[in-house]
Design an enzyme around this catalytic site. Structure first.
Site, PDB file in Angstrom:
ATOM      1  N   MET A 121       0.838  -1.208   0.000  1.00  0.00           N
ATOM      2  CA  MET A 121       0.000   0.000   0.000  1.00  0.00           C
ATOM      3  C   MET A 121       0.871   1.255   0.000  1.00  0.00           C
ATOM      4  O   MET A 121       0.392   2.352   0.323  1.00  0.00           O
ATOM      5  CB  MET A 121      -0.934  -0.011   1.213  1.00  0.00           C
ATOM      6  CG  MET A 121      -1.909  -1.190   1.170  1.00  0.00           C
ATOM      7  SD  MET A 121      -3.454  -0.914   2.036  1.00  0.00           S
ATOM      8  CE  MET A 121      -2.876  -0.638   3.683  1.00  0.00           C
ATOM      9  N   GLY A 122       2.143   1.100  -0.366  1.00  0.00           N
ATOM     10  CA  GLY A 122       3.014   2.270  -0.478  1.00  0.00           C
ATOM     11  C   GLY A 122       3.511   2.780   0.854  1.00  0.00           C
ATOM     12  O   GLY A 122       3.465   2.078   1.856  1.00  0.00           O
TER      13      GLY A 122
ATOM     14  N   ARG B 119       2.570   3.007   8.931  1.00  0.00           N
ATOM     15  CA  ARG B 119       1.836   3.805   9.926  1.00  0.00           C
ATOM     16  C   ARG B 119       2.774   4.490  10.929  1.00  0.00           C
ATOM     17  O   ARG B 119       2.363   5.441  11.582  1.00  0.00           O
ATOM     18  CB  ARG B 119       0.821   2.938  10.662  1.00  0.00           C
ATOM     19  CG  ARG B 119      -0.388   2.578   9.807  1.00  0.00           C
ATOM     20  CD  ARG B 119      -1.485   1.930  10.635  1.00  0.00           C
ATOM     21  NE  ARG B 119      -2.727   1.816   9.888  1.00  0.00           N
ATOM     22  CZ  ARG B 119      -3.028   0.835   9.048  1.00  0.00           C
ATOM     23  NH1 ARG B 119      -2.164  -0.134   8.844  1.00  0.00           N
ATOM     24  NH2 ARG B 119      -4.190   0.813   8.415  1.00  0.00           N
TER      25      ARG B 119
ATOM     26  N   GLY C 109      11.303  -2.815   5.072  1.00  0.00           N
ATOM     27  CA  GLY C 109      10.562  -4.084   5.138  1.00  0.00           C
ATOM     28  C   GLY C 109       9.974  -4.436   3.776  1.00  0.00           C
ATOM     29  O   GLY C 109      10.080  -5.579   3.306  1.00  0.00           O
ATOM     30  N   HIS C 110       9.371  -3.451   3.114  1.00  0.00           N
ATOM     31  CA  HIS C 110       8.836  -3.684   1.767  1.00  0.00           C
ATOM     32  C   HIS C 110       9.973  -4.051   0.810  1.00  0.00           C
ATOM     33  O   HIS C 110       9.841  -4.949  -0.014  1.00  0.00           O
ATOM     34  CB  HIS C 110       8.160  -2.413   1.229  1.00  0.00           C
ATOM     35  CG  HIS C 110       6.935  -1.986   1.983  1.00  0.00           C
ATOM     36  ND1 HIS C 110       6.879  -0.827   2.722  1.00  0.00           N
ATOM     37  CD2 HIS C 110       5.706  -2.547   2.106  1.00  0.00           C
ATOM     38  CE1 HIS C 110       5.679  -0.690   3.252  1.00  0.00           C
ATOM     39  NE2 HIS C 110       4.944  -1.719   2.904  1.00  0.00           N
TER      40      HIS C 110
HETATM   41  P1  AMP Z   1       1.521  -2.901   3.451  1.00  0.00           P
HETATM   42  O1  AMP Z   1       2.081  -1.871   2.531  1.00  0.00           O
HETATM   43  O2  AMP Z   1       1.491  -2.505   4.879  1.00  0.00           O
HETATM   44  O3  AMP Z   1       0.203  -3.468   2.954  1.00  0.00           O
HETATM   45  O4  AMP Z   1       2.542  -4.128   3.404  1.00  0.00           O
HETATM   46  C1  AMP Z   1       2.897  -4.724   2.185  1.00  0.00           C
HETATM   47  C2  AMP Z   1       3.682  -5.977   2.469  1.00  0.00           C
HETATM   48  O5  AMP Z   1       4.870  -5.647   3.189  1.00  0.00           O
HETATM   49  C3  AMP Z   1       2.907  -6.982   3.342  1.00  0.00           C
HETATM   50  O6  AMP Z   1       3.140  -8.299   2.869  1.00  0.00           O
HETATM   51  C4  AMP Z   1       3.526  -6.764   4.691  1.00  0.00           C
HETATM   52  O7  AMP Z   1       3.434  -7.876   5.551  1.00  0.00           O
HETATM   53  C5  AMP Z   1       4.966  -6.464   4.336  1.00  0.00           C
HETATM   54  N1  AMP Z   1       5.621  -5.738   5.441  1.00  0.00           N
HETATM   55  C6  AMP Z   1       5.112  -4.659   6.108  1.00  0.00           C
HETATM   56  N2  AMP Z   1       5.949  -4.305   7.113  1.00  0.00           N
HETATM   57  C7  AMP Z   1       6.996  -5.156   7.066  1.00  0.00           C
HETATM   58  C8  AMP Z   1       8.189  -5.318   7.842  1.00  0.00           C
HETATM   59  N3  AMP Z   1       8.462  -4.519   8.883  1.00  0.00           N
HETATM   60  N4  AMP Z   1       9.044  -6.320   7.524  1.00  0.00           N
HETATM   61  C9  AMP Z   1       8.769  -7.152   6.475  1.00  0.00           C
HETATM   62  N5  AMP Z   1       7.668  -7.055   5.701  1.00  0.00           N
HETATM   63  C10 AMP Z   1       6.793  -6.082   5.990  1.00  0.00           C
END
Ligand code: AMP
Length: 283
Positions: A30-31, A191, A36-37
């Site tokens: 979701m950007g 967030r 982590g991404h």
């Molecule tokens: P989001 O943008 O929050 O929807 O996350 C997109 C992807 O990144 C999802 O598969 C999350 O689980 C992964 N993700 C988010 N935060 C982390 C993190 N701290 N470490 C590893 N992967 C992450």
């Protein structure tokens, strides 16, 4: 990196790549990207011939409209990060490309017990929204490898279930990457950008509580351990939605540990109006 904003153009490009024998790796996001991404992109580049990332803030998965309205958007920075990480394709669709028939789709996904606990219980409808966007994205990208983060532990289980419901679990391999953390233990999250400066140092109490559980778990009743760990979070001024131990494979609650069962400790808490989640596996 090639950027697409329509399903049709993306599909044409990916069909050509598949026809040339390139395997497709996909990391949906979701950007408001962080390291982590990027770790998902790196995992995809190690595994697949072509790496696709999507950025789409999915209105269907927000049970709180304010949370959707305030979700951070940093597209220029995200694009530069993805480019630097070697992403081949970025999919950046508007809402109308993902939901051409509008948001009132009636398709329901049978997620069973998974939808009744933890995030499912505290965010009604959230996982239905996740399944809606993911089924659309999976049908569009048709990846061989799907990369997601353990940070969203329950979401990974929901997606495993979705792959079965869509009957593509033998064609799409789900890879779950470890949670990347800041130096003080706080799980990286988009967030976190919304935390007030004065709140940032309190946020690490969530991972500290999970680590406390991991370090002090013993067989038998876990009630006292959970209340001591909850106190770590509450003493830092957060509001707790839940802090629970669950079976690592089914997410059924564990109140008394037999000393062998694989478990996961999961937490969700508010700091101001920002809701943070985290988990740690105990095996
Ligand atoms: P989001 O943008 O929050 O929807 O996350 C997109 C992807 O990144 C999802 O598969 C999350 O689980 C992964 N993700 C988010 N935060 C982390 C993190 N701290 N470490 C590893 N992967 C992450």
């Amino acid at each position: 990196m090639i950027v697409f904003d329509t399903v049709k153009a993306l599909q044409e490009h990916l069909l050509q790549a598949s026809a040339l024998g390139r395997t497709i790796g996909f990391a949906p996001t979701m950007g408001a990207l962080h390291q982590g991404h990027i770790s998902l992109i790196e995992a995809s580049r190690r595994t697949a011939g072509l790496t696709v990332c999507s950025i789409f803030v999915n209105p269907a998965q927000f049970n709180d409209p304010n949370d959707y309205a305030r979700y951070p958007i940093t597209i220029e920075r995200d694009t530069a990060m993805l480019e630097a990480a070697g992403t081949d394709v970025l999919f950046l669709p508007p809402v109308s490309e993902i939901y051409p028939g509008g948001l009132d789709d009636l398709e329901l996904y049978d997620l069973g017990f998974l939808e009744t606990v933890l995030e499912g219980k505290y965010r009604p409808g959230h996982f239905q929204g996740v399944c809606r966007v993911m089924s659309r994205l999976l049908r569009t990208v048709r990846p061989h490898h799907l990369f997601m983060g353990q940070k969203d532990y329950q979401q990974c289980m929901v997606i495993r279930r979705l792959l079965q419901l869509m009957d593509i679990d033998d064609r799409v391999r789900l890879h779950i990457s470890p949670t990347l953390r800041e130096a003080d233990g706080l799980a990286m999250s988009s967030r976190n950008l919304r935390l007030e400066p004065g709140h940032r140092s309190q946020a690490a109490s969530i991972s500290a509580a999970l680590q406390y559980i991991k370090d002090n778990i013993a067989s038998g009743d876990s009630g006292q351990l959970i209340s001591d760990a909850s106190a770590i979070i509450l003493d830092h001024g957060l509001r707790l939605d839940y802090l629970e131990l669950a079976d690592a494979n089914t997410l059924t609650p564990v109140t008394s540990w037999d000393g062998r069962q694989s478990m996961v400790a999961l937490a969700a808490a508010f700091l101001g109006d920002v809701r943070l989640i985290d988990n740690m596996v105990i095996s």
